[in-house]
Design an enzyme around this catalytic site. Sequence first.
Site, short mmCIF file in Angstrom:
data_model
loop_
_atom_site.label_atom_id
_atom_site.label_comp_id
_atom_site.label_asym_id
_atom_site.label_seq_id
_atom_site.Cartn_x
_atom_site.Cartn_y
_atom_site.Cartn_z
N ASN A 36 6.23 8.19 -20.38
CA ASN A 36 6.56 8.59 -21.74
C ASN A 36 7.57 9.75 -21.71
OD1 ASN A 36 4.83 6.89 -23.39
ND2 ASN A 36 3.09 8.04 -22.56
N HIS A 43 14.70 13.64 -8.79
CA HIS A 43 13.70 12.57 -8.70
C HIS A 43 13.82 11.57 -9.84
CE1 HIS A 43 11.80 14.19 -5.14
NE2 HIS A 43 11.69 15.37 -5.74
N LYS A 71 23.60 -24.96 10.27
CA LYS A 71 22.45 -25.80 10.62
C LYS A 71 22.50 -26.20 12.09
CE LYS A 71 20.17 -30.18 9.57
NZ LYS A 71 20.00 -31.30 8.60
N ARG A 103 1.74 10.62 -24.43
CA ARG A 103 2.93 11.23 -25.02
C ARG A 103 2.72 12.71 -25.33
NH1 ARG A 103 7.33 8.98 -26.03
NH2 ARG A 103 6.33 7.02 -25.47
N GLY A 155 18.64 21.51 -5.38
CA GLY A 155 18.60 20.29 -4.59
C GLY A 155 18.76 19.03 -5.42
N ARG A 163 19.03 5.47 6.71
CA ARG A 163 18.13 5.98 7.75
C ARG A 163 16.70 5.56 7.48
NH1 ARG A 163 19.10 12.08 7.30
NH2 ARG A 163 19.75 11.43 5.20
#
Length: 528
Positions: free
Chosen positions: A422, A280, A139, A442, A309, A217
């Site tokens: 789903n 992903h 403070k 679905r 990848g 980054r």
Amino acid sequence: MSERPVARALLSVSDKTGLIDFARALHERGVALVSTGGTSKAIAEAGLPVQDVSDLTGFPEMMDGRVKTLHPKVHGGLLAIRGDARHEASMAEHAILPIDLLVVNLYPFEAALARQADYDDMVENIDIGGPAMIRGASKNHAHVAVVVDVADYAAVLADMDAHGGATSFAFRKRLAAKAFSRTAAYDAAIGTWLSGEAGETTPAFRALGGALAQGLRYGENPHQQAAFYRTAEARPGVATAVQLQGKELSYNNLNDTDAAYELVGEFDPARTAACVIVKHANPCGVAEGASLKQAYERALACDPVSAFGGIVALNRTLDAEAAAEIVKIFTEVIIAPDATDEARAIVAAKKNLRLLVAGALPDPRAGGLAIKTIAGGFLAQTRDNAVVDDLELQVVTRRAPTEAELADLRFAFRVAKHVKSNAIVYARDGATVGVGAGQMSRVDSARIAARKAADAAEAAGAAEPLTRGAVVASDAFFPFADGLDAAIEAGATAVIQPGGSMRDAEVIARADAAGLAMVFTGVRHFRH
């Protein structure tokens, strides 16, 4: 709010890394040293002059060290506004000397939490005097510099040297911001732990705190700034892992690696080798095997295009045989509990491939919190720690699944828990053969999973997709029979789903008409 000379420093640290060198450097710059308990003893034993805080306050440390710095001569020295006539008069009246630099790191509460210390030990590792001093000095950063991280010792000396033995306001402001954040993270860890001990599932206040593990980054996209923070939770995974080699991990790497390792943790390494390939944040291939190499090959066969990848997670120590197979295609990250020297050498030939060893697997049954930010706040929920092996499966069709089908149904539902909703997962002989993820309906997930299987069969030169004779798992109930129809068309022979739809009877009748076995779990695994 200009430069402030450092004439007196108070040092009180739990982590004594670099303490003596820093104290000596301050002494050589003419700074008087005041210290507490073990810190004072360490400085004195190094041959440096130091005043014990009990001599400063006129009161001994008491109550096993619980009371030592909670005194006006300490807090007055930290909070006094230099140049303010009333503050200066109070200091003179009560013989309070200014403290220009505070160096404190806190009792190791987070370390006690990580080692799962008992309740009394946890309580004793809650620091009181340290946070009080840190907040007071922070403070008053217009006049006082506060250091809470041993990594900042060199920066303090550099700033003093650059300003003739004083600290600059800009530097003190940065230190104060870090100090307030440190006490906030510390209190967050304590509050979370104690709420759990008290059985509070929705406490009135929920604090989050973490320590910077890595500046990144960028975030999901190059225009977003990002960083990785570790919390006090001791859960094996990306936060505990040691990166043995490869490029710096990105935001997406960390997110995907976490998803892969959480899923592979569902497979007991004492029972089977298992491999998960994630792209992903969704698994594109999961398989069990007699060896890691076999598990990897079977996982790769599910969707070799998406696996390029991707992230590879293993539930056992990475061995040379598996490593040699994995490095044949471009892979971003390999994570495992450990890796043999031979495997490390094989991976080392791919200099950009990241290899992480996490030390252990996450416990899928363990509790914990999952946090998601929304505008103006965040959502907090307990971790989805339901495990299919613990569920009582209910056969709802005329035909019960065979033992082989039942094993695959459990496998498929284990995977579906980690697929974005789903979610539809086809599995056969302990391996995924088609995964449909994240669709708005679905039936679309069921069709996409079947299409993926057809594409993989064509690439492998197989006569028909492996969904023929496979089982299928759905993370939630079928709201209509059309999703089940897609699975029947793909060749599925058995289904596992939570049940609970208004149209369960219709879906069950459709399964009976097609000769399918269906089991209900009673547990849903939405993952958004």
